[in-house]
Design an enzyme around this catalytic site. Sequence first.
Site, mmCIF file in Angstrom:
data_model
loop_
_atom_site.group_PDB
_atom_site.id
_atom_site.type_symbol
_atom_site.label_atom_id
_atom_site.label_comp_id
_atom_site.label_asym_id
_atom_site.label_seq_id
_atom_site.Cartn_x
_atom_site.Cartn_y
_atom_site.Cartn_z
ATOM 1 N N ARG A 367 0.789 -1.113 0.347
ATOM 2 C CA ARG A 367 -0.213 0.019 0.237
ATOM 3 C C ARG A 367 0.632 1.430 -0.069
ATOM 4 N NH1 ARG A 367 -2.536 -2.983 3.840
ATOM 5 N NH2 ARG A 367 -4.476 -4.547 2.920
ATOM 6 N N VAL A 368 1.787 1.612 0.698
ATOM 7 C CA VAL A 368 2.983 2.339 1.041
ATOM 8 C C VAL A 368 4.252 2.418 -0.435
ATOM 9 C CG1 VAL A 368 1.607 2.726 2.704
ATOM 10 C CG2 VAL A 368 3.686 1.701 2.407
#
Length: 510
Positions: A367-368
Amino acid sequence: MNNIDLTAIKETLDTTVDVLNSKKHDADMGIISMIRDGVVVIENMKGVTMGEVLQAVETNAEILVLGVEENCVHAAVLRTPDAVKTGDRVQRFLPNLSMVSGTEVLGRVLSPLGDALDGRPRISTTVLEPVEQSAPGVIDRESVSEPLATGILVVDALVPIGRGQRELIIGDRQTGKTTIAIDAIINQKGKDVLCVYVAIGQRDSKTAQVIKTLTENGAMEYTTIISSSAAEPAAVHYLAPYSGVALAEHFMRQGKHVLVVFDDLSKHAVAYRELSLLLRKPPGREAYPGDVFYIHSRLLERAAKLSKEHGGGSITALPIVETLAGDVSAYIPTNVISITDGQIFLEPKLFYRGIRPAVNVGISVSRVGGAAQTHIMKKVAGSVKLSLAQYYELAAFSQFASELDEDSKRQLLRGERLVEVLKQPAGKPYTLWQEVLILFVTTKGLFDTVEVKNIQGLLGILVELAQARFSGLITEIETEKKLSDSVQKQLEELSVAFAELIKEKYAISN
Ligand code: ATP
Ligand code: MG
């Protein structure tokens, strides 16, 4: 009056004072009222806090406070679980349990209590880190922006990890979970990243294998191993990941980057369940106690990327979770999935088909990490995920279809080749330029005309060709990490040269 025996009175008074003194001393002490498998209940103990270390007066055994109730304290005996008995007295000893840290711990194998397990001298350092610490606050942090290259092509291209990220490695037993983490550690050589590998409840033979692999690859120089073997009491397993992250925090605060592997948190949860059941805490779902989420969230929250004002250091966490028959909706997997910033999902089906690392690219996410991926990697890997997704969908469909149109055939052909180039043996991480070249020539379709079985061999030839004739390109990719016009031009030139090389030797004859 002369008959009064003053000496006798003095003696009586002295004895009374002694008794009173000892009573006063005893008042600060607790009494062990119950013992089960190294877990104790202490009564009469006032003012203690969680994580504090107590001492048994009779045996000097160290006892770690695990929980404080209204009338009693729950604790676990460290190091010598068989030494204590009911009725023993307990006194306060150390404010908090600490773990050794600093440069001395690099290259060492330690217990979660900081004892040497590698037969070398005890660590004698003044650098001590509290095992339980609160995680850095929001203000102290900054968003993840630097890549943590694992050298594993499928991970770096499709689920990139950034420094300070928490990426879960999840899958059934024997699907290559540990191998991914160990390869990531091996790839940190020369990259100024320190590593901590925490073995939780692992068999000694497995940990020995990890140590051997790391040593052979020259990775022990910058790595510490914290091992709690399967034979150890549950309290030691429970402590292990907190000790590991505490040790890492020291380096992070010095502005360094640390990679911590927790292998694995399923066994950690089981250890905590054992402790809780021994202490008669009410069992909840799957017999885990209600606060099992909290033990993992407070651990993984301690992974962070600190802001420049705080030195800019980071802790990247790679927790591992084992699933049963791929069931990611079980209690512990869902907990840890929700705490982490993404997961690398490994599948036995792929593993047995020889697709190793057995990463299911459809449900693996980061996600990051995208923000931390290098510009050039983002460019060359951009289309890979979609091509693979289309391939898997088509492959399932084409088993039933008799006729496929040209477009679908081409997608199948390309997909097969992508799957092949993403295979990678254990312990052989790629450098950034190698990853870029491989993806560039594959997505350009250079392998579309060769047989799949020849592709792994051709990757070696591609690397040799680049080293022999395109050293300028290699340096440019490694230093600038951008797909500039100049890099693009040289990549095209290399593709032409590579196509020439493989044309007559490997082309499918039809
Ligand atoms: P466990 O559940 O027992 O902890 P695991 O999921 O951690 O297993 P590993 O121990 O990493 O799995 O790997 C299992 C086996 O697969 C090992 O023998 C390892 O050498 C092999 N293996 C893992 N990855 C690869 C790979 N990319 N290529 C070839 N073999 C691999
Ligand atoms: Mg493993």
